[in-house]
Design a protein around this motif. Structure first.
Motif, PDB file in Angstrom:
ATOM      1  N   THR A 199      -6.602  10.255   6.622  1.00  0.00           N
ATOM      2  CA  THR A 199      -7.004  11.646   6.897  1.00  0.00           C
ATOM      3  C   THR A 199      -6.290  12.628   5.970  1.00  0.00           C
ATOM      4  O   THR A 199      -6.404  13.837   6.139  1.00  0.00           O
ATOM      5  N   LEU A 200      -5.564  12.092   4.987  1.00  0.00           N
ATOM      6  CA  LEU A 200      -4.812  12.912   4.036  1.00  0.00           C
ATOM      7  C   LEU A 200      -5.615  13.110   2.762  1.00  0.00           C
ATOM      8  O   LEU A 200      -5.855  12.157   2.026  1.00  0.00           O
ATOM      9  N   VAL A 201      -5.998  14.321   2.445  1.00  0.00           N
ATOM     10  CA  VAL A 201      -6.758  14.555   1.217  1.00  0.00           C
ATOM     11  C   VAL A 201      -5.946  14.193  -0.017  1.00  0.00           C
ATOM     12  O   VAL A 201      -6.449  13.591  -0.966  1.00  0.00           O
ATOM     13  N   GLU A 202      -4.675  14.559   0.004  1.00  0.00           N
ATOM     14  CA  GLU A 202      -3.869  14.418  -1.215  1.00  0.00           C
ATOM     15  C   GLU A 202      -3.339  13.003  -1.432  1.00  0.00           C
ATOM     16  O   GLU A 202      -2.836  12.691  -2.505  1.00  0.00           O
ATOM     17  N   GLY A 203      -3.423  12.143  -0.432  1.00  0.00           N
ATOM     18  CA  GLY A 203      -2.970  10.773  -0.607  1.00  0.00           C
ATOM     19  C   GLY A 203      -1.466  10.625  -0.586  1.00  0.00           C
ATOM     20  O   GLY A 203      -0.740  11.533  -0.169  1.00  0.00           O
ATOM     21  N   VAL A 204      -1.019   9.471  -1.046  1.00  0.00           N
ATOM     22  CA  VAL A 204       0.402   9.116  -0.983  1.00  0.00           C
ATOM     23  C   VAL A 204       0.836   8.605  -2.346  1.00  0.00           C
ATOM     24  O   VAL A 204       0.116   7.843  -2.988  1.00  0.00           O
ATOM     25  N   LYS A 205       1.998   9.017  -2.786  1.00  0.00           N
ATOM     26  CA  LYS A 205       2.478   8.605  -4.106  1.00  0.00           C
ATOM     27  C   LYS A 205       3.900   8.063  -4.020  1.00  0.00           C
ATOM     28  O   LYS A 205       4.548   8.142  -2.979  1.00  0.00           O
ATOM     29  N   GLY A 206       4.357   7.518  -5.134  1.00  0.00           N
ATOM     30  CA  GLY A 206       5.756   7.122  -5.273  1.00  0.00           C
ATOM     31  C   GLY A 206       6.199   6.072  -4.268  1.00  0.00           C
ATOM     32  O   GLY A 206       5.406   5.257  -3.794  1.00  0.00           O
ATOM     33  N   LYS A 207       7.503   6.103  -3.961  1.00  0.00           N
ATOM     34  CA  LYS A 207       8.098   5.051  -3.121  1.00  0.00           C
ATOM     35  C   LYS A 207       7.448   4.963  -1.748  1.00  0.00           C
ATOM     36  O   LYS A 207       7.377   3.887  -1.149  1.00  0.00           O
ATOM     37  N   ARG A 208       7.007   6.108  -1.219  1.00  0.00           N
ATOM     38  CA  ARG A 208       6.378   6.083   0.102  1.00  0.00           C
ATOM     39  C   ARG A 208       5.144   5.169   0.089  1.00  0.00           C
ATOM     40  O   ARG A 208       4.852   4.491   1.081  1.00  0.00           O
ATOM     41  N   ALA A 209       4.421   5.167  -1.018  1.00  0.00           N
ATOM     42  CA  ALA A 209       3.243   4.294  -1.122  1.00  0.00           C
ATOM     43  C   ALA A 209       3.643   2.825  -1.052  1.00  0.00           C
ATOM     44  O   ALA A 209       2.905   1.993  -0.522  1.00  0.00           O
ATOM     45  N   VAL A 210       4.820   2.511  -1.579  1.00  0.00           N
ATOM     46  CA  VAL A 210       5.316   1.131  -1.503  1.00  0.00           C
ATOM     47  C   VAL A 210       5.775   0.824  -0.083  1.00  0.00           C
ATOM     48  O   VAL A 210       5.418  -0.217   0.490  1.00  0.00           O
ATOM     49  N   THR A 211       6.569   1.742   0.482  1.00  0.00           N
ATOM     50  CA  THR A 211       7.080   1.540   1.844  1.00  0.00           C
ATOM     51  C   THR A 211       5.932   1.307   2.818  1.00  0.00           C
ATOM     52  O   THR A 211       6.019   0.469   3.713  1.00  0.00           O
ATOM     53  N   TRP A 212       4.887   2.045   2.646  1.00  0.00           N
ATOM     54  CA  TRP A 212       3.741   1.928   3.556  1.00  0.00           C
ATOM     55  C   TRP A 212       2.788   0.800   3.166  1.00  0.00           C
ATOM     56  O   TRP A 212       1.715   0.683   3.734  1.00  0.00           O
ATOM     57  N   ARG A 213       3.154  -0.005   2.172  1.00  0.00           N
ATOM     58  CA  ARG A 213       2.378  -1.163   1.742  1.00  0.00           C
ATOM     59  C   ARG A 213       1.040  -0.787   1.099  1.00  0.00           C
ATOM     60  O   ARG A 213       0.152  -1.629   0.990  1.00  0.00           O
ATOM     61  N   LEU A 214       0.912   0.471   0.692  1.00  0.00           N
ATOM     62  CA  LEU A 214      -0.353   0.894   0.078  1.00  0.00           C
ATOM     63  C   LEU A 214      -0.466   0.388  -1.352  1.00  0.00           C
ATOM     64  O   LEU A 214      -1.574   0.168  -1.858  1.00  0.00           O
ATOM     65  N   VAL A 215       0.669   0.241  -2.019  1.00  0.00           N
ATOM     66  CA  VAL A 215       0.710  -0.364  -3.355  1.00  0.00           C
ATOM     67  C   VAL A 215       1.880  -1.346  -3.356  1.00  0.00           C
ATOM     68  O   VAL A 215       2.730  -1.315  -2.466  1.00  0.00           O
ATOM     69  N   ASP A 216       1.916  -2.205  -4.394  1.00  0.00           N
ATOM     70  CA  ASP A 216       2.990  -3.199  -4.429  1.00  0.00           C
ATOM     71  C   ASP A 216       4.211  -2.713  -5.172  1.00  0.00           C
ATOM     72  O   ASP A 216       5.325  -3.154  -4.888  1.00  0.00           O
ATOM     73  N   ALA A 217       4.015  -1.839  -6.155  1.00  0.00           N
ATOM     74  CA  ALA A 217       5.164  -1.364  -6.938  1.00  0.00           C
ATOM     75  C   ALA A 217       4.804  -0.054  -7.614  1.00  0.00           C
ATOM     76  O   ALA A 217       3.633   0.207  -7.908  1.00  0.00           O
ATOM     77  N   VAL A 218       5.808   0.764  -7.845  1.00  0.00           N
ATOM     78  CA  VAL A 218       5.641   1.972  -8.657  1.00  0.00           C
ATOM     79  C   VAL A 218       6.653   1.934  -9.803  1.00  0.00           C
ATOM     80  O   VAL A 218       7.758   1.399  -9.636  1.00  0.00           O
ATOM     81  N   TYR A 219       6.235   2.466 -10.940  1.00  0.00           N
ATOM     82  CA  TYR A 219       7.121   2.528 -12.104  1.00  0.00           C
ATOM     83  C   TYR A 219       6.947   3.881 -12.790  1.00  0.00           C
ATOM     84  O   TYR A 219       5.824   4.401 -12.843  1.00  0.00           O
ATOM     85  N   PRO A 220       8.060   4.415 -13.338  1.00  0.00           N
ATOM     86  CA  PRO A 220       7.922   5.655 -14.110  1.00  0.00           C
ATOM     87  C   PRO A 220       7.020   5.423 -15.321  1.00  0.00           C
ATOM     88  O   PRO A 220       6.867   4.289 -15.795  1.00  0.00           O
ATOM     89  N   THR A 221       6.446   6.496 -15.799  1.00  0.00           N
ATOM     90  CA  THR A 221       5.506   6.417 -16.916  1.00  0.00           C
ATOM     91  C   THR A 221       6.071   5.608 -18.081  1.00  0.00           C
ATOM     92  O   THR A 221       5.365   4.772 -18.665  1.00  0.00           O
ATOM     93  N   SER A 222       7.329   5.818 -18.362  1.00  0.00           N
ATOM     94  CA  SER A 222       7.930   5.176 -19.542  1.00  0.00           C
ATOM     95  C   SER A 222       7.981   3.649 -19.384  1.00  0.00           C
ATOM     96  O   SER A 222       7.982   2.926 -20.376  1.00  0.00           O
ATOM     97  N   GLN A 223       8.055   3.171 -18.154  1.00  0.00           N
ATOM     98  CA  GLN A 223       8.176   1.716 -17.957  1.00  0.00           C
ATOM     99  C   GLN A 223       6.865   1.062 -17.505  1.00  0.00           C
ATOM    100  O   GLN A 223       6.798  -0.158 -17.358  1.00  0.00           O
ATOM    101  N   PHE A 224       5.852   1.887 -17.280  1.00  0.00           N
ATOM    102  CA  PHE A 224       4.658   1.387 -16.595  1.00  0.00           C
ATOM    103  C   PHE A 224       3.958   0.277 -17.365  1.00  0.00           C
ATOM    104  O   PHE A 224       3.693  -0.810 -16.837  1.00  0.00           O
ATOM    105  N   LYS A 225       3.705   0.537 -18.664  1.00  0.00           N
ATOM    106  CA  LYS A 225       2.956  -0.450 -19.445  1.00  0.00           C
ATOM    107  C   LYS A 225       3.671  -1.787 -19.521  1.00  0.00           C
ATOM    108  O   LYS A 225       3.051  -2.851 -19.372  1.00  0.00           O
ATOM    109  N   ALA A 226       4.970  -1.739 -19.739  1.00  0.00           N
ATOM    110  CA  ALA A 226       5.743  -2.975 -19.847  1.00  0.00           C
ATOM    111  C   ALA A 226       5.746  -3.718 -18.520  1.00  0.00           C
ATOM    112  O   ALA A 226       5.634  -4.956 -18.485  1.00  0.00           O
TER     113      ALA A 226
END
Lengths: 553, 553
Positions: A199-226
């Motif tokens: 019910t959240l228009v803006e969604g969830v980002k960063g560590k909270r998305a990991v804590t809530w199991r919405l994504v498996d990992a987050v990385y800063p832009t500089s490390q993302f590709k690697a």
């Protein structure tokens, strides 16, 4: 309201050289499918596909790319799905497209996109191809549902990129491409967290998305590709696919299309529009068939089961989108049943030996039959002398709502089972069609079903392998009356009836998506609160806010 | 179109002395419920209940009769369901009633009748009461669905009496009271036979009905009564219920009803119609509580859990039918949590000792919580100091779409678990609400959930027992904003969202009925092919035939 299907027939064949929206790239075991949707290249000029939003045409390319990776690139062990747009992964299904579509188009669009995502999960589970969603920017609605279909989801942590399912709050509809089912059933997101998130228009980002199991990992832009490259290598290592090619090329099917028929090499579908019926006929193989991996590789896409089931798949899709008023499909087979059984034996043997190509062919047959299971048309199989309802082709009869087999002692008419009926072509509920058929009847002895001979009409009817076995006196009238009676019934009641009866027995995530999620979405898709003049889907992006009838139902 | 709920509030309490449609009779271990619907005694004067067809009022009496057999007649081991009309068992839901009802009424009517039939199956599985449908005449549609809910179906073989599901061919809708699910999943009718049967207006009679597993036995008229009596005796012998009474009497609840509130002894529900919210509060028991079978028998329907959950059940039903625009229900509890835990211990101990009354009370609590699970309103639980979210009352928080727990170190605020949370109050999917909650998170240690102390807000949030634990600074704003935001969303999207998220995990026949069958029926119930001016439901029994939009969806 544009009813596109009434205007321009949709075709489902494409090839990488003419892709408009996806860029496949290959690097050893890693394939990367990058989404870069051309705004002005939608199926209709009535909308622009901004922010990597998609319409059916975009998904047709994705489905094609996935199919080609399976067959043309056996060396691919992992697929990274990402975007070439800056700070945007995918904004989901295009809202203007949904708004302008007829109810039937919306429902069929959702069904197709669900099938594409389930094909990703099928490849992960059965083909040894793992999928990594590399979310390099905002990922909303259907974009996140695509990510949910992947094995792993990595999200860039740039302070802006979030995952979201904003359909309910923004549009008054559901995230209907499996999203609601997958977050709780596949990813194990807690139901109350899923409620909040959805019910959240803006969604969830960063560590909270990991804590809530919405994504498996987050990385800063500089490390993302690697990090994505590293994880792709890890996933690739899990694969049992070949170290290298060659694969086989999927050439165009090139059917002959007229106003009343689509004719392929092994499949034909003719329409009787006055009666709202179609005749779908599948021809058994003729001539010698390859039986070793080398011969099959050489035969390539001309090997009968691959050719016939690709054609069948294409025919079913055209039926769904281009022939909405055809209510009943009469299935027949023709040719030498022994030739079908020989091909079945070859496939079953090579599949169990771990041959990648046999495995892919069997999986394509399985997906095609599942496409039939969830196609909302009545299917009646007619089993007559000269037919080839044997093994994998007998699955067509098992998948039908009913089957009629002519019982004429004067004319030979058999059906045959093969190993393919006993586990390689399971339905979405993880049972074979034989198991679903005999769900309530444990008295049918397994050894009887495994016997090598054909079954006569009276044997088949006695055991329950066919619905009815009229004799030569009754055949014509009984079959004709059954088809006529069917054609007179409410199309909606039939859709509901068939959707409920076809899936007796246990449910899986896949059947929950089609049976529960899709059914609710279909309901919502025609409610005034979504599609009325003041409905949320209608007014989105326009002046003014939606006006709801507040009654809960 | 009459929107009855807008006009006359429905009440759900009744008693045998005022039944209009059912005649209960008791003979030792055998109870007989005979349907004899008064044509002119429907809830509305707009239709006549011919041929034992039913409306909500008829089903309210059936549900009441079943409830009373459980509590007032522990000596009953088998219930025979039959009809007092000549050559007619039951013609199903009244079609004129359906035709004149609003969409919301139809959906809620179907939901209630489904719950009544599932309560029959619950009594068979858990209460030791077996059910025998004695079909002494034609048995169509909802009448056959009632029979399908019974353990055994016996049909008179008089050349005329048939079972049928004629909804699709006659009315263009589904047999939506579990029929399509039960014929294939419960009775094991083959899906193709089920397809044929469900499109036959005239149904199936005699031996063919047995062969096709539609009924268990047929008997000629002359032998029917004796055969029913004999089978009833056999079924009664399977029971583990007491050999004789006494039972306890279920007295009227007598709530105080005003325009803005319904107030019972332990439950109150107040409405804020401007905000479209309700406050539902459940009070913990006060004073000494009975703890032995004798004391509980003496307390009868005044024993707190029975009283509180009967009241809660009644409140939920009134909410569904009489308050369609109330979208969000805020659940609170009040009182001494230790008193709830003490009652839970008593019930769990006596239930496991095989005490029939404790078992019935626990089953009623379970059914009431399942009623909440399938009520299409948002439930938010607020856990504040002074609340009693302990054990069985904590199930209200677990059943809620979200829970908010105040985290104020200065004020004591705990939640407690009890044995009741670990298996006695399972959801329709056969999992506990705790299991569904932690479906994806096997890291939550079972021993932690079984510890005897209360959980503070921060502990509860950390483990995941509550959704959010705002502190005293944020509490008021966060809760208010959550409720306001919810109230602004599309009611239909919320219904779909909640229906999908509440049932993570496996499916059962019960969840298939509510999740798959009901969803499709809701869809069909608003399609023009059913309810449009020329729709099948609209024109049935009128001049002329339905006119369909032939597009399949």
């Amino acid at each position: 309201m544009a009813h596109r299907a009434d205007v321009i027939p949709v075709t489902f064949e494409t090839r990488p050289s003419v892709y408009k929206h996806w860029t496949p790239a290959f690097d050893g075991h890693v394939a990367t499918l990058s989404m870069d949707v051309q705004e002005d290249a939608g199926l209709s000029p009535d909308y622009r596909l901004k922010l990597n939003s998609y319409d059916l045409g975009v998904d047709i390319e994705l489905a094609d790319a996935l199919q080609r990776i399976r067959f043309e690139h056996p060396e691919v062990h992992v697929v990274v799905i990402t975007s070439l747009k800056e700070r945007v992964f995918c904004a989901g299904a295009n809202i203007m497209m949904l708004r302008e579509s007829s109810h039937g188009w919306k429902v069929n669009f959702c069904k197709y996109t669900n099938e594409t995502r389930l094909a990703i999960e099928d490849a992960s589970e059965h083909s040894g191809i793992k999928f990594l969603a590399a979310l390099n920017g905002i990922c909303a609605g259907g974009g996140y549902e695509l990510a949910l279909a992947c094995d792993d989801i990595m999200l860039v942590d740039d302070g802006n990129s979030a995952v979201s399912l904003p359909e309910a709050p923004l549009l008054g509809v559901l995230p209907g491409t499996g999203g609601l089912t997958r977050i709780v059933d596949k990813r194990g997101v807690r139901r109350d967290i899923a409620d909040f998130f959805s019910t959240l228009v803006e969604g969830v980002k960063g560590k909270r998305a990991v804590t809530w199991r919405l994504v498996d990992a987050v990385y800063p832009t500089s490390q993302f590709k690697a990090a994505v490259a590293e994880r792709a290598r890890e996933l690739a290592a899990l694969s049992d696919r070949p170290a290298k090619g060659p694969g086989i090329t999927l050439n165009p099917l090139n059917p002959t299309v007229s106003d009343s028929a689509i004719t392929y090499s092994a499949v034909s579908m003719t329409f009787n529009r006055a009666k709202r019926t179609a005749d779908l006929t599948v021809h058994a193989p003729t001539g010698p068939q390859p039986s070793t991996p080398e011969e099959i590789l050489k035969a390539g896409d001309q090997f009968w089961p691959l050719r016939a089931f690709r054609e069948l798949d294409d025919a079913l899709l055209r039926l769904r989108f281009n022939e909405p008023e055809i209510g009943t499909v009469v299935i027949r087979t023709e040719g030498d049943p022994q030739a079908v059984l020989a091909v079945d034996r070859t496939l079953a043997t090579l599949e169990s030996d771990g041959d990648w190509l046999a495995r892919e062919i069997v999986l394509l047959m399985k997906r095609t039959l599942k496409r039939l299971d969830v196609t909302s048309r009545t299917f009646f199989s007619l089993i007559e002398p000269g037919s080839a309802f044997a093994g994998s082709l007998f699955e067509l009869a098992l998948a039908s709502d009913r089957s009629y087999m002519l019982d004429d002692p004067e004319r030979e008419n058999f059906i045959w089972l093969s190993g393919m009926n006993h586990g390689l072509l399971k339905m979405g509920n993880e049972l074979t069609r034989l198991q679903v058929r005999f769900l309530g009847d444990q008295t049918v002895p397994t050894d009887l079903l495994r016997h090598e001979d054909g079954f006569t009409a009276s044997e088949a009817a006695e055991i329950g392998l066919v619905s009815f076995a009229p004799d030569e006196m009754d055949w014509e009238d009984e079959v004709r009356l059954a088809i006529e009676a069917r054609a007179a019934l409410s199309p909606d009641a039939l859709t509901g009836l068939e959707a409920n009866l076809r899936f007796a027995g246990p449910e899986t995530m896949e059947t929950k998506i089609f049976g529960r999620l899709t059914a609710w979405q279909n309901w919502i898709f025609q409610r005034p609160n979504a599609v009325g003049d003041k409905g949320a889907l209608k007014v989105y992006g326009q002046q003014g806010r939606p006006e709801f009838d507040w009654k809960r139902t």
